[in-house]
Design a protein around this motif. Structure first.
Motif, mmCIF file in Angstrom:
data_model
loop_
_atom_site.group_PDB
_atom_site.id
_atom_site.type_symbol
_atom_site.label_atom_id
_atom_site.label_comp_id
_atom_site.label_asym_id
_atom_site.label_seq_id
_atom_site.Cartn_x
_atom_site.Cartn_y
_atom_site.Cartn_z
ATOM 1 N N GLU A 32 0.812 -1.218 0.000
ATOM 2 C CA GLU A 32 0.000 0.000 0.000
ATOM 3 C C GLU A 32 0.844 1.266 0.000
ATOM 4 O O GLU A 32 0.520 2.222 -0.690
ATOM 5 C CB GLU A 32 -0.908 0.018 1.234
ATOM 6 C CG GLU A 32 -1.972 -1.054 1.216
ATOM 7 C CD GLU A 32 -2.710 -1.163 2.548
ATOM 8 O OE1 GLU A 32 -2.548 -0.268 3.409
ATOM 9 O OE2 GLU A 32 -3.442 -2.146 2.727
ATOM 10 N N LEU A 164 -6.202 3.495 -7.754
ATOM 11 C CA LEU A 164 -6.475 2.054 -7.752
ATOM 12 C C LEU A 164 -7.524 1.659 -8.782
ATOM 13 O O LEU A 164 -7.356 0.691 -9.525
ATOM 14 C CB LEU A 164 -6.910 1.624 -6.345
ATOM 15 C CG LEU A 164 -7.001 0.137 -6.074
ATOM 16 C CD1 LEU A 164 -5.666 -0.549 -6.275
ATOM 17 C CD2 LEU A 164 -7.490 -0.093 -4.652
ATOM 18 N N ARG A 167 -6.169 1.423 -12.381
ATOM 19 C CA ARG A 167 -5.038 0.555 -12.668
ATOM 20 C C ARG A 167 -5.297 -0.499 -13.733
ATOM 21 O O ARG A 167 -4.424 -0.739 -14.570
ATOM 22 C CB ARG A 167 -4.522 -0.097 -11.386
ATOM 23 C CG ARG A 167 -3.753 0.887 -10.539
ATOM 24 C CD ARG A 167 -3.171 0.259 -9.313
ATOM 25 N NE ARG A 167 -2.505 1.272 -8.511
ATOM 26 C CZ ARG A 167 -2.068 1.073 -7.296
ATOM 27 N NH1 ARG A 167 -2.213 -0.110 -6.729
ATOM 28 N NH2 ARG A 167 -1.481 2.052 -6.640
#
Length: 185
Positions: A32, A164, A167
């Motif tokens: 992360e 995210l 992606r």
């Protein structure tokens, strides 16, 4: 008398479980945030004390080595199938771009003997995949392992720079560019 929330001390029997919990927590945290995460946050996320963290991993490098030894072993197991080529590498990188960036950075920068051993194992695995794909006519014969490492690093770097939810689309775009750059002519 201990408080109701205190966990009983299991002594040495807790060692293997604590080590596993630390590696799993570090993998999540580093995936992360990268290696800049406070080392103590790993102990907290694993649910163990700092003493346990330092008993298993006296420094950040020893924890990174443990993570990447496991990563390399799993990758080697995955690529044992002769049908697997470089696509497996790029899929793995796209699945964990932050950890992949950290991994490439670590193997490029460290002179630690265990890290060098991991780097050698990684290059050996990539050489196998590259050889397979060249033999199948998927990749140009002049492509070498360093080219593959650079491509994987570019993929990981690009994916860490996008949100995210974006992606998958970004991975698809970068993969098309990498495939075109490496493709046999």
């Amino acid at each position: 008398m201990s408080s109701p929330s205190a966990r009983p001390n299991r002594g040495p029997a807790a060692g293997p479980g604590n080590r596993r919990a630390l590696i799993d927590a570090a993998r999540r945290i580093y995936a992360e945030t990268g290696l800049s995460a406070p080392f103590t946050s790993v102990a907290r996320a694993a649910g163990v004390g700092q003493g346990s963290l330092y008993r298993h991993f006296p420094d950040r490098t020893s924890l990174e080595v443990a993570i990447f030894q496991e990563t390399l072993a799993a990758f080697r197991a995955d690529i044992a199938d002769e049908r697997i080529g470089l696509d497996a590498l790029f899929t793995a990188v796209a699945g964990e771009p932050v950890l992949s960036t950290v991994f490439v950075q670590m193997i490029r920068d460290s002179k630690d003997a265990e890290v060098v051993e991991i780097a050698d194992g990684y290059q050996e695995a990539l050489s196998l995949l590259l050889t397979r794909d060249i033999a199948r006519g998927r990749v140009r014969a002049d492509v070498d392992v360093d080219d593959v490492i650079h491509a994987a690093s570019m993929l990981a770097g690009e994916l860490t720079a996008v949100p995210l939810e974006d992606r998958p689309a970004a991975a698809s775009r970068v993969r098309r560019l990498i495939d075109a750059a490496l493709a046999a002519r």
